[in-house]
Scaffold this active site. Structure first.
Site, PDB file in Angstrom:
ATOM      1  N   ASP A 268     100.236 -41.906  98.961  1.00 32.27           N
ATOM      2  CA  ASP A 268      98.881 -42.422  99.211  1.00 32.27           C
ATOM      3  C   ASP A 268      98.717 -43.884  98.763  1.00 32.27           C
ATOM      4  O   ASP A 268      98.914 -44.196  97.600  1.00 32.27           O
ATOM      5  CB  ASP A 268      97.920 -41.516  98.419  1.00 32.27           C
ATOM      6  CG  ASP A 268      96.461 -41.912  98.529  1.00 32.27           C
ATOM      7  OD1 ASP A 268      96.107 -42.673  99.439  1.00 32.27           O
ATOM      8  OD2 ASP A 268      95.665 -41.398  97.703  1.00 32.27           O
TER       9      ASP A 268
ATOM     10  N   HIS B 203      91.461 -41.715  94.366  1.00 36.97           N
ATOM     11  CA  HIS B 203      92.827 -42.159  94.668  1.00 36.97           C
ATOM     12  C   HIS B 203      93.425 -42.913  93.496  1.00 36.97           C
ATOM     13  O   HIS B 203      92.724 -43.613  92.775  1.00 36.97           O
ATOM     14  CB  HIS B 203      92.820 -43.077  95.895  1.00 36.97           C
ATOM     15  CG  HIS B 203      92.242 -42.430  97.118  1.00 36.97           C
ATOM     16  ND1 HIS B 203      93.014 -41.746  98.030  1.00 36.97           N
ATOM     17  CD2 HIS B 203      90.971 -42.327  97.543  1.00 36.97           C
ATOM     18  CE1 HIS B 203      92.227 -41.270  98.989  1.00 36.97           C
ATOM     19  NE2 HIS B 203      90.982 -41.612  98.711  1.00 36.97           N
TER      20      HIS B 203
HETATM   21 ZN   LIG Z   1      92.107 -39.310 102.673  1.00 42.24          ZN
HETATM   22 ZN   LIG Z   2      90.805 -37.209 100.389  1.00 49.52          ZN
END
Ligand SMILES: [Zn+2]
Ligand SMILES: [Zn+2]
Length: 552
Positions: free
Chosen positions: A193, A366
């Site tokens: 990510d 994130h």
């Molecule tokens: Zn996402």
């Molecule tokens: Zn997500």
């Protein structure tokens, strides 16, 4: 014997934020990871949603063994209602993710046909030549997973969306020990990510938001209205917990928020102490400092409950002076305009508004740079592909990988449609498949092409000019002066001379076109070219020009 090769093909989410979709293909087997949507950018006028182009998959439908979903955010499940009926394969996910998928499918009446399979976090299942294991990751909703994929060429780790919050509100922290174990075993490829690869340091823990909410609930003189995404289950939990602590009752407002919370309560992912949740008909007479609303509208969506409340368009709840409104979400790029208008509207009505720029009412889900580096260090992959992000995010993430010792030529920055072929020894980008945006506008999916968007853009920028040309039915000759009607182009009073001149211009060129009645297509092009040039010279604008012929 040739060694099997593995193809990694992103169909969405690389080079953009949203509509995540990744294809893995090994000989006769294909698995698909995530089927997300993207909210339209401001220049995609009138478009409701954007979903991935899956032509590549439709041509190979018989090879697809299943869809694997990492978690229940829109950018990972949102295109399922549109694409699952076309693919008709089983969908594997954890329990809460399945619940969120069901809510989405039901809205579009696509639930009854769907084959949804629940796999617990930590569980494994086999799809053709792929064996997939779910490992828990911490993200902004519980039951999020990353994937460990055992393939004939080696082990692949797909991070899903993740961060390394050690004190998450609900759900488990990211399973670092499992990843370290794999790292020691040898991982061929890591996909990780990149959404927050721009941010140095660590992402703050969800706990910070809990503390802020506590202060707000304690100090707010009147009602508290918290708006967030309906999928942000852990945030909803924090609001309920904090309300309980301060003897406030919680009203869930709006259909998607009600559907999601009901589902999460039933599945046990949300806990509400007895008597804390209230129905809207209990609102009357309740002291304002005992009330909390949870609702959607954090993106300023015109049909959301918050926006309707702000516009006095909601049946049960209006904004009152003394309300405290908490916007607990990150603005999705492209939505800033709508959000700011909503904020202004709320301020005007005398509400106090708290959003991430003025108070710590939201942390995102994130990992920041140090977390991304830690994952790279634990997994120690031979090859690395940054995923989930615009080009700069992917590029910065690739640099981070190099900083922890992954060679540059083992790092691949892919964009949607690229084919990465990997073997145990080497990786190479070998081509490109069809990929792109499919636009969803109201009820229609996919029949809005880029031409439609271009026309809408043109109309919105420079307006439209309709030229009405009357010709004699028999002779085909021009009758009278052409008429010109414009909208959104120029101030018709101020520019009446210029418009008049353009009528004469059209009359002149049509008169010059000879004796024989001219072809309509010729007239059409000639009028458009002439006016285009004339209007541009006069105004530096390019309105859409639409000639019309009337036979009299
Ligand atoms: Zn996402
Ligand atoms: Zn997500």
């Amino acid at each position: 014997m040739t060694k099997p090769k593995l193809k990694i093909i992103p169909l969405g989410g690389l080079g953009e934020i949203g509509k995540n979709m990744m294809v893995m293909e090994c000989e006769d087997d294909i698995i698909v990871i995530d089927v997300g949507l993207m909210f339209p950018e401001e220049e995609m006028l009138g478009i409701d949603l954007v979903i991935p182009d899956i032509s590549y998959l439709l041509e190979r439908r018989e090879k697809i063994r299943g869809i694997v979903i990492t978690h229940g955010h829109e950018d990972h499940i949102g295109a399922l209602p549109y694409l699952l009926p076309q693919l008709d394969v089983p969908v594997y996910s954890t329990k809460l993710t399945q619940g969120l998928i069901s809510v989405k499918l039901k809205e579009r009446k696509a639930l009854s046909e769907a084959k949804l399979r629940v796999i617990p976090s930590g569980g494994q299942f086999t799809l053709g030549k792929f064996r997939v294991e779910f490992f828990p990751v911490c993200h902004s909703l519980p039951d999020s997973v990353g994937l460990i994929i055992y393939t004939p060429v080696g082990i692949i780790v797909h991070s899903g969306d993740f961060k390394l919050d050690y004190t998450p509100v609900s759900g488990k922290p990211t399973d670092l020990s499992r990843l370290a174990q794999l790292g020691a075993q040898g991982v061929l490829l890591l996909l990780s990510d990149s959404t927050y690869a721009e941010l140095p340091g660590y992402t703050p823990s969800e706990r910070v938001v809990g503390e802020t909410l506590d202060h707000i609930m304690a100090d707010a003189p009147g009602r508290v209205i918290v708006t967030t995404f309906s999928s942000l289950i852990s945030r909803i939990q924090q609001v309920i917990d904090s309300a309980a602590k301060h003897q406030r009752r919680v009203f869930i407002v709006g259909r998607s928020m009600s559907d999601t919370t009901r589902m999460a309560l039933e599945l046990g992912y949300l806990n509400a102490p007895d008597g804390i949740l209230a129905r809207l008909d209990e609102l009357k007479g309740m002291p304002h400092n005992k009330i909390v609303f949870i609702t959607t509208g954090s993106q300023g969506e015109p049909t959301s409950a918050l926006v309707r409340m702000a516009n006095r368009d909601h049946r049960q709840v209006h904004i009152l002076r003394g309300d405290t409104i908490v916007i607990s979400a990150t603005p999705i790029p492209g939505n800033e305009g709508l959000i700011n208008r909503t904020l202004d509207n709320l301020f005007k009505q005398g509400a106090q508004v708290l959003y991430s720029k003025v108070a710590q009412v939201h942390v995102h889900g994130h990992g920041s740079q140090e977390e991304l580096k830690l994952l790279l260090n634990l997994v120690k992959p031979k090859f690395f592909v940054p995923i989930h992000g615009e080009y700069r995010h992917l590029s910065l993430h690739a640099k981070l990988a190099q900083s922890v010792g992954i060679p540059k030529d083992s790092t691949f920055i892919l964009e949607d449609g690229d084919i990465l072929e990997i073997s145990p020894q080497a990786g190479k980008i070998t081509g490109k498949v069809t990929s792109g945006n499919v636009y969803v506008d109201g009820l229609s999916v996919g029949d809005i092409g880029s031409v439609v968007i271009r026309n809408r853009r043109m109309l919105s920028r420079d307006g439209i000019v309709v030229v009405i040309i009357a010709v004699n039915r028999q002779t085909g000759k021009l009758v009278g002066r052409p008429d010109i009607v414009s909208r959104g182009f120029v101030d018709t009073r101020e520019s009446s001379d210029m418009l008049d001149e353009s009528r004469d211009l059209v009359a002149r060129i049509l008169d010059h076109s000879g004796d024989r009645p001219a072809e309509w297509s010729f007239i059409n092009t000639k009028v458009r070219d002439t006016l285009n040039k004339f209007y541009y010279e006069q105004t530096k604008r390019h309105p859409m020009i639409l000639p019309f012929m009337v036979k009299v």
